[in-house]
Design a protein around this motif. Structure first.
Motif, PDB file in Angstrom:
ATOM      1  N   ASN A 116       0.941  -1.220   0.020  1.00  0.00           N
ATOM      2  CA  ASN A 116       0.046  -0.133  -0.069  1.00  0.00           C
ATOM      3  C   ASN A 116       0.780   1.231   0.001  1.00  0.00           C
ATOM      4  N   PHE A 175      -3.430   6.140  -0.817  1.00  0.00           N
ATOM      5  CA  PHE A 175      -3.680   5.227   0.542  1.00  0.00           C
ATOM      6  C   PHE A 175      -5.231   5.150   0.975  1.00  0.00           C
ATOM      7  N   ASN A 176      -5.776   3.701   1.095  1.00  0.00           N
ATOM      8  CA  ASN A 176      -7.071   3.536   1.372  1.00  0.00           C
ATOM      9  C   ASN A 176      -7.370   2.244   2.274  1.00  0.00           C
ATOM     10  N   ARG A 201      -9.741  -0.655   0.915  1.00  0.00           N
ATOM     11  CA  ARG A 201      -9.366  -1.486   0.146  1.00  0.00           C
ATOM     12  C   ARG A 201      -8.394  -2.393   0.633  1.00  0.00           C
ATOM     13  N   MET A 202      -7.737  -2.067   1.807  1.00  0.00           N
ATOM     14  CA  MET A 202      -6.708  -2.736   2.491  1.00  0.00           C
ATOM     15  C   MET A 202      -7.496  -4.122   3.102  1.00  0.00           C
ATOM     16  N   TYR A 231      -8.142  -6.704   0.725  1.00  0.00           N
ATOM     17  CA  TYR A 231      -6.823  -7.549   0.671  1.00  0.00           C
ATOM     18  C   TYR A 231      -6.648  -8.331   1.611  1.00  0.00           C
ATOM     19  N   LEU A 266       4.023  -0.852   3.689  1.00  0.00           N
ATOM     20  CA  LEU A 266       3.626   0.528   3.152  1.00  0.00           C
ATOM     21  C   LEU A 266       4.776   1.026   2.628  1.00  0.00           C
ATOM     22  N   GLY A 316      -1.417  -5.586  -4.648  1.00  0.00           N
ATOM     23  CA  GLY A 316      -1.488  -4.083  -4.405  1.00  0.00           C
ATOM     24  C   GLY A 316      -2.237  -3.365  -5.622  1.00  0.00           C
ATOM     25  N   SER A 317      -2.742  -2.323  -5.528  1.00  0.00           N
ATOM     26  CA  SER A 317      -3.233  -1.591  -6.699  1.00  0.00           C
ATOM     27  C   SER A 317      -2.097  -1.174  -7.707  1.00  0.00           C
ATOM     28  N   VAL A 342       1.405   1.457  -6.695  1.00  0.00           N
ATOM     29  CA  VAL A 342       1.849   1.243  -5.266  1.00  0.00           C
ATOM     30  C   VAL A 342       3.170   1.129  -5.001  1.00  0.00           C
TER      31      VAL A 342
END
Length: 361
Positions: free
Chosen positions: A126, A132-133, A136-137, A140, A155, A208-209, A212
């Motif tokens: 992330n 940063f979301n 969404r985390m 996952y 992170l 991850g998106s 990231v």
């Protein structure tokens, strides 16, 4: 290659006693084994004791498959007949998976898409920028817990964050008991924290998106330009897709890494255990409610509502819990209908096969 060399080659790919036991009946029949590193339109690249081969599934495996989940996925160990002189192989079977990271395949159909198989650790990456979301985390985390692999939160882009302590606190409030590591791959900072997960023969998947920093992270860990890196879009910090396919490759220290395309819309797949793992704090609170069937609405003695009122549970997290619960329930209903149809189709095939074998009078 002698047997010892064969085993040592396979061990560097993550082979162990668990898989050896599963493969034993096939070994007696003279088959070889390989690990899928890339899939492209049902053509597979795999690594084996014979080196790198291109594999195709046999007609029998294709005939017996009931859905996408029965075909090989990146990270799978597969039973093969190798043709080293042609650099090719026929894939006869997929060994049972130790772990699998699945999501609902894109589109309207209810189908499982296996993103990565036989993974030891999932790095949930992330970015600490405007993308940063936390919600969404949570998605996952559900799929990571369900996969059977160990989730670890990475992170990234720490150099772009002005409020690091708050961000870490936000993450720890939803990722209870999950290791959290802060890195800046661009500056090479914090990467040493990831070393314990990257032992020889260990498989790590990066999720991850887009944008990231997965590709930058891989390039730093491998010490080479393994993956192409794109700049994030101006204005919203959202990344462009860099990785367009899933691929397994080896790092210099012997670890295996699976990179995956960025998934902005991560649609859940069935995840009972994963859901409980990701929302363990709310599940534990629910056990303290006065009524076993408490809906956490206006019932007296609701521990969840009490926690929201005293501030120990964030309302946005509880709302996310309810939303994801509804999503999984809806998916389960559609999946039941799909399985019933698949079972009907299977018996139809068996009946037709039996009829075709009957001697004609």
């Amino acid at each position: 290659m002698n047997h010892t060399t064969n085993q040592s080659v396979l061990q560097t790919l993550g082979w162990n006693e668990h898989f050896a036991n599963l493969f034993a009946p096939y070994a007696e029949q003279g088959y070889s084994v390989g690990r899928i590193t890339l899939e492209h339109k049902r053509i597979y690249r795999l690594l084996s004791e014979h080196g790198e081969l291109l594999g195709e599934v046999t007609g029998k495996l294709r005939y017996e498959a009931t859905g996408r989940e029965d075909y090989p996925a990146v990270g799978d160990w597969v039973v093969i007949t190798a043709r080293p002189e042609e650099k090719k192989a026929s894939i006869h079977a997929v060994l049972p998976r130790k772990s699998k990271f699945s999501r609902k395949a894109a589109g309207d159909s209810v189908e499982e898409q296996i993103v990565a198989a036989n993974v030891d650790t999932v790095f949930l990456v992330n970015a600490l920028n405007n993308d940063f979301n936390i919600r969404r985390m949570e998605r996952y985390l559900i799929l990571a817990w369900e996969s059977g692999a160990n989730p670890v939160i990475v992170l990234s882009k720490a150099d772009l964050c002005d409020d690091l302590e708050q961000r870490i606190a936000d993450v720890e409030s939803v990722a209870i008991g999950v290791p959290v590591h802060v890195v800046s791959a661009e500056r090479g900072e914090g990467l040493e924290q990831l070393a314990p997960y990257l032992g020889c023969g260990q498989t790590v998947a990066l999720m991850g998106s887009s944008g990231v920093g997965k590709s930058t992270l891989i390039n730093k860990l491998s010490g080479a330009e393994q993956q192409k890196v794109n700049k994030v879009r101006e204005g919203d910090d959202r990344g462009r897709h860099t990785t367009t396919h899933r691929e397994l490759f080896q790092l210099p220290d012997g670890a295996l890494m699976i990179d995956t395309p960025g998934m902005r819309e991560l649609q859940l797949w069935e995840a009972d255990e994963g859901f409980r793992g990701a929302f363990d704090d709310i599940e534990q609170l629910a056990e303290a409610c006065r009524f076993n069937d408490c809906q956490h609405g206006r019932e007296p003695g609701c521990a969840v509502r009490a926690a929201i009122e005293d501030g120990s549970l964030e309302k946005a997290r509880f709302d996310s819990y309810l939303k994801l619960q509804r999503e999984l329930a809806h998916l389960a209903r559609k999946e039941d209908a799909r399985l019933a149809a698949a079972e009907k189709d299977k018996w139809k095939k068996i009946t037709m096969q039996a009829r075709s074998k009957k001697p004609k009078r």
